[in-house]
Design a protein around this motif. Sequence first.
Motif, PDB file in Angstrom:
ATOM      1  N   LEU A   1       0.844  -1.202   0.000  1.00  0.00           N
ATOM      2  CA  LEU A   1       0.000   0.000   0.000  1.00  0.00           C
ATOM      3  C   LEU A   1       0.876   1.247   0.000  1.00  0.00           C
ATOM      4  O   LEU A   1       0.641   2.173  -0.763  1.00  0.00           O
ATOM      5  N   ASN A   2       1.890   1.264   0.831  1.00  0.00           N
ATOM      6  CA  ASN A   2       2.761   2.435   0.906  1.00  0.00           C
ATOM      7  C   ASN A   2       3.543   2.622  -0.395  1.00  0.00           C
ATOM      8  O   ASN A   2       3.776   3.744  -0.825  1.00  0.00           O
ATOM      9  N   CYS A   3       3.934   1.543  -1.024  1.00  0.00           N
ATOM     10  CA  CYS A   3       4.675   1.606  -2.287  1.00  0.00           C
ATOM     11  C   CYS A   3       3.854   2.310  -3.364  1.00  0.00           C
ATOM     12  O   CYS A   3       4.378   3.117  -4.126  1.00  0.00           O
ATOM     13  N   SER A   4       2.573   2.023  -3.426  1.00  0.00           N
ATOM     14  CA  SER A   4       1.728   2.567  -4.494  1.00  0.00           C
ATOM     15  C   SER A   4       1.050   3.877  -4.109  1.00  0.00           C
ATOM     16  O   SER A   4       0.214   4.381  -4.855  1.00  0.00           O
ATOM     17  N   ARG A   5       1.419   4.446  -2.981  1.00  0.00           N
ATOM     18  CA  ARG A   5       0.805   5.695  -2.509  1.00  0.00           C
ATOM     19  C   ARG A   5       1.503   6.898  -3.143  1.00  0.00           C
ATOM     20  O   ARG A   5       2.717   7.021  -3.087  1.00  0.00           O
ATOM     21  N   CYS A   6       0.738   7.768  -3.742  1.00  0.00           N
ATOM     22  CA  CYS A   6       1.290   8.991  -4.312  1.00  0.00           C
ATOM     23  C   CYS A   6       1.894   9.826  -3.195  1.00  0.00           C
ATOM     24  O   CYS A   6       1.239  10.090  -2.191  1.00  0.00           O
ATOM     25  N   GLY A   7       3.146  10.217  -3.372  1.00  0.00           N
ATOM     26  CA  GLY A   7       3.829  11.008  -2.363  1.00  0.00           C
ATOM     27  C   GLY A   7       4.726  10.198  -1.461  1.00  0.00           C
ATOM     28  O   GLY A   7       5.414  10.754  -0.610  1.00  0.00           O
ATOM     29  N   SER A   8       4.735   8.881  -1.616  1.00  0.00           N
ATOM     30  CA  SER A   8       5.576   8.047  -0.755  1.00  0.00           C
ATOM     31  C   SER A   8       7.047   8.194  -1.156  1.00  0.00           C
ATOM     32  O   SER A   8       7.368   8.618  -2.262  1.00  0.00           O
ATOM     33  N   ALA A   9       7.921   7.826  -0.251  1.00  0.00           N
ATOM     34  CA  ALA A   9       9.357   7.930  -0.492  1.00  0.00           C
ATOM     35  C   ALA A   9       9.777   7.011  -1.633  1.00  0.00           C
ATOM     36  O   ALA A   9       9.144   5.980  -1.879  1.00  0.00           O
ATOM     37  N   GLU A  10      10.849   7.392  -2.319  1.00  0.00           N
ATOM     38  CA  GLU A  10      11.335   6.595  -3.450  1.00  0.00           C
ATOM     39  C   GLU A  10      11.658   5.165  -3.064  1.00  0.00           C
ATOM     40  O   GLU A  10      11.456   4.236  -3.841  1.00  0.00           O
ATOM     41  N   ASP A  11      12.188   4.984  -1.869  1.00  0.00           N
ATOM     42  CA  ASP A  11      12.593   3.650  -1.441  1.00  0.00           C
ATOM     43  C   ASP A  11      11.453   2.861  -0.788  1.00  0.00           C
ATOM     44  O   ASP A  11      11.667   1.774  -0.262  1.00  0.00           O
ATOM     45  N   SER A  12      10.228   3.367  -0.851  1.00  0.00           N
ATOM     46  CA  SER A  12       9.101   2.686  -0.205  1.00  0.00           C
ATOM     47  C   SER A  12       8.764   1.350  -0.851  1.00  0.00           C
ATOM     48  O   SER A  12       8.134   0.501  -0.226  1.00  0.00           O
ATOM     49  N   CYS A  13       9.195   1.145  -2.090  1.00  0.00           N
ATOM     50  CA  CYS A  13       8.922  -0.124  -2.772  1.00  0.00           C
ATOM     51  C   CYS A  13      10.008  -1.174  -2.514  1.00  0.00           C
ATOM     52  O   CYS A  13       9.816  -2.347  -2.847  1.00  0.00           O
TER      53      CYS A  13
END
Length: 135
Positions: A98-110
């Motif tokens: 969910l955090n990976c696909s969230r607009c505005g999340s950090a680049e390394d969230s995926c």
Amino acid sequence: MKKLILLLLCSPMLANAGAISQLGSGDPLKLVYQEMLYQYQVGLEIHQLYDFKQPMDVMQCKNQYGYIQTRARSMVGTANQVEEEIRSDVIDAAWFALNCSRCGSAEDSCDPVPEKLELLKSQLEAKQKAKAEQQ
């Protein structure tokens, strides 16, 4: 009054049923795994297309991909229906996607998502192996 009590008692069951129906029917673990794959691909895509340090890019991303978060929250709800012994790991994995696909999340969230996908894949394979041994 009896109808109200019955409605209140059935509400938790109906809430859980809605989470499953949004992703499909079948094994909740498999549904979460498939949705996580999709969320991960979308997450990689939006991090390539948008610079989240720019407020305009965040807004454009939310306009284009806002529906993704609804799907992602449904995925977390479905993760709550997985067998109790692995439930917390699956919920944790779903939140990472969910955090990976969230607009505005950090680049390394995926970054943690592939490891979480492997965990779910191994759980699915173990489940299939146990099912085959029973037959």
